[in-house]
Design a protein around this motif. Structure first.
Motif, PDB file in Angstrom:
ATOM      1  N   ASP A  57      62.105  57.003 -45.226  1.00  0.00           N
ATOM      2  CA  ASP A  57      62.492  55.792 -44.501  1.00  0.00           C
ATOM      3  C   ASP A  57      63.789  55.189 -45.016  1.00  0.00           C
ATOM      4  N   TYR A  83      68.693  53.234 -39.057  1.00  0.00           N
ATOM      5  CA  TYR A  83      68.206  53.492 -37.691  1.00  0.00           C
ATOM      6  C   TYR A  83      67.855  54.962 -37.450  1.00  0.00           C
ATOM      7  N   LYS A 120      63.510  61.118 -37.792  1.00  0.00           N
ATOM      8  CA  LYS A 120      64.510  61.055 -36.727  1.00  0.00           C
ATOM      9  C   LYS A 120      65.854  61.592 -37.211  1.00  0.00           C
ATOM     10  N   SER A 170      60.282  53.038 -28.480  1.00  0.00           N
ATOM     11  CA  SER A 170      60.473  54.372 -29.030  1.00  0.00           C
ATOM     12  C   SER A 170      61.453  54.414 -30.202  1.00  0.00           C
ATOM     13  N   ASN A 171      60.990  54.951 -31.348  1.00  0.00           N
ATOM     14  CA  ASN A 171      61.881  55.199 -32.478  1.00  0.00           C
ATOM     15  C   ASN A 171      62.972  56.193 -32.083  1.00  0.00           C
ATOM     16  N   HIS A 172      62.584  57.179 -31.298  1.00  0.00           N
ATOM     17  CA  HIS A 172      63.517  58.239 -30.900  1.00  0.00           C
ATOM     18  C   HIS A 172      64.644  57.685 -30.032  1.00  0.00           C
ATOM     19  N   ALA A 182      67.050  55.865 -32.268  1.00  0.00           N
ATOM     20  CA  ALA A 182      67.764  56.797 -33.141  1.00  0.00           C
ATOM     21  C   ALA A 182      68.862  57.537 -32.383  1.00  0.00           C
ATOM     22  N   THR A 188      63.651  46.897 -29.427  1.00  0.00           N
ATOM     23  CA  THR A 188      64.099  48.289 -29.484  1.00  0.00           C
ATOM     24  C   THR A 188      65.136  48.576 -28.403  1.00  0.00           C
ATOM     25  N   ASP A 213      55.037  51.623 -41.035  1.00  0.00           N
ATOM     26  CA  ASP A 213      54.970  51.330 -39.611  1.00  0.00           C
ATOM     27  C   ASP A 213      53.537  51.519 -39.120  1.00  0.00           C
ATOM     28  N   GLY A 241      60.377  54.774 -38.897  1.00  0.00           N
ATOM     29  CA  GLY A 241      59.790  54.067 -37.763  1.00  0.00           C
ATOM     30  C   GLY A 241      59.598  52.585 -37.959  1.00  0.00           C
ATOM     31  N   GLN A 265      61.494  50.152 -37.402  1.00  0.00           N
ATOM     32  CA  GLN A 265      62.018  49.299 -36.333  1.00  0.00           C
ATOM     33  C   GLN A 265      60.930  48.907 -35.338  1.00  0.00           C
ATOM     34  N   GLY A 266      59.880  49.713 -35.253  1.00  0.00           N
ATOM     35  CA  GLY A 266      58.805  49.445 -34.310  1.00  0.00           C
ATOM     36  C   GLY A 266      57.906  48.284 -34.690  1.00  0.00           C
TER      37      GLY A 266
END
Length: 300
Positions: free
Chosen positions: A23, A28, A33, A60-62, A65, A95, A244, A277, A279-280
């Motif tokens: 992490d 980001y 990711k 979505s984390n993806h 990213a 997000t 997360d 993750g 940010q979620g």
């Protein structure tokens, strides 16, 4: 780029537990990711692509990213987002707002249409509208993503008996399995209900030294309980490490529960992979606040 292994103290146990802090790799592009996008971005550059297009949900984390990587490396980015209703409330979604700040353009589609995202006619519609692009699958899992995830483990990790990580689309654990030693056991903790991920993972791996632990999804993808939130907050208070609630928090909860139940062999050395993750958390706290439930603590 390598992460550090941080020891996690466990009272009244002969188990040795470390957390690999993926992490911390990037604010980001943290965790898996960064690993999944690394070689895809190299390939996109090699193909002289100027635009990245991918898929994802509201938090979505993806998605974030990809938007951040586009900003850093000079790609235009397009996110195909599940849920037409999100079009008018971007500012209320941390997000999507951040991804937009990074320059991502959104294509909002209905949930029914989103289920057809892998169909040739759907892809043709996107090409007609946006022109040539480098396609990244939902969650980012493909052969190049797995190649990146094969770099998560290093020579220093060879002494661990168990390697554990959360599982979403199966890409991260596939890379870990491929670079693990035959003497190590890889445990995956799916964030989704069901046992269907085994088939997907088997497409990318040959080593038999792995299994999925399916008892810690807490109701399914993006579902949490007050018990899980309390565990994440307690872990933060004790170790000053955020987890997360979608992926790593469930995996760490599962590991502590299995340790308490005596599941691991005496004196086992366990390495947990923190796949980022974080940010979620903001989005999850929005939902928890709406339900008047306890929220997840974060760094001040």
């Amino acid at each position: 780029m390598e992460s550090i292994n941080q020891k996690i103290e466990i009272k009244n146990s002969d188990i040795t537990l470390y957390l690999k802090r993926e992490d911390l790799l990037h604010p980001y592009l943290s965790g898996n990711k960064y690993r999944k996008l690394k070689y895809n971005l190299v390939q996109a550059k090699a193909q002289n692509k100027t635009t990245l297009l991918t898929f994802g949900g509201a938090f979505s984390n993806h998605i974030l990213a990809v938007a951040a990587s586009g900003k850093e490396m000079g790609f235009q980015t397009i996110g195909v987002i599940r849920g037409e209703e999100l079009r008018d409330i971007i500012a209320e979604n941390p997000t999507l707002q951040k991804a937009q700040d990074f320059g991502m353009v959104f294509e909002f589609v209905s949930r029914a249409a989103y289920r057809d995202k892998n169909r040739a006619d759907f892809n043709k519609m996107l090409e007609d509208k946006y022109g040539d692009f480098y396609l990244l699958p939902e969650g980012g899992t493909n052969d190049l993503a797995i190649k990146g995830c094969e770099e998560i483990l290093t020579q220093a990790d060879e002494s661990f008996d168990y390697i554990c990580c959360a599982v979403g689309t199966g890409g991260t654990i596939s890379g870990i399995i491929n670079c693990s030693k035959s003497s190590q056991q890889v445990l995956g903790f799916p964030a989704l209900k069901g046992d269907f991920l085994k088939e997907d993972i088997c497409k990318f791996v040959q080593n038999p030294n792995w299994e999925l632990v399916t008892d810690y999804h807490f109701g399914g993808y993006a579902k949490v309980t007050p018990e899980l939130v309390c565990f994440i907050n307690d872990f933060y208070q004790k170790h000053q490490i955020s987890l997360d609630p979608i992926y790593t928090g469930k995996m760490v909860y599962g590991i502590f529960d299995l340790i308490e139940k005596g599941w691991f062999s005496k004196g086992a050395k366990i390495l947990l992979i923190h796949t980022g993750g974080l940010q979620g958390i903001a989005g999850m706290n929005m939902l928890l606040k709406q339900k008047n439930q306890i929220e997840i603590q974060t760094y001040d």
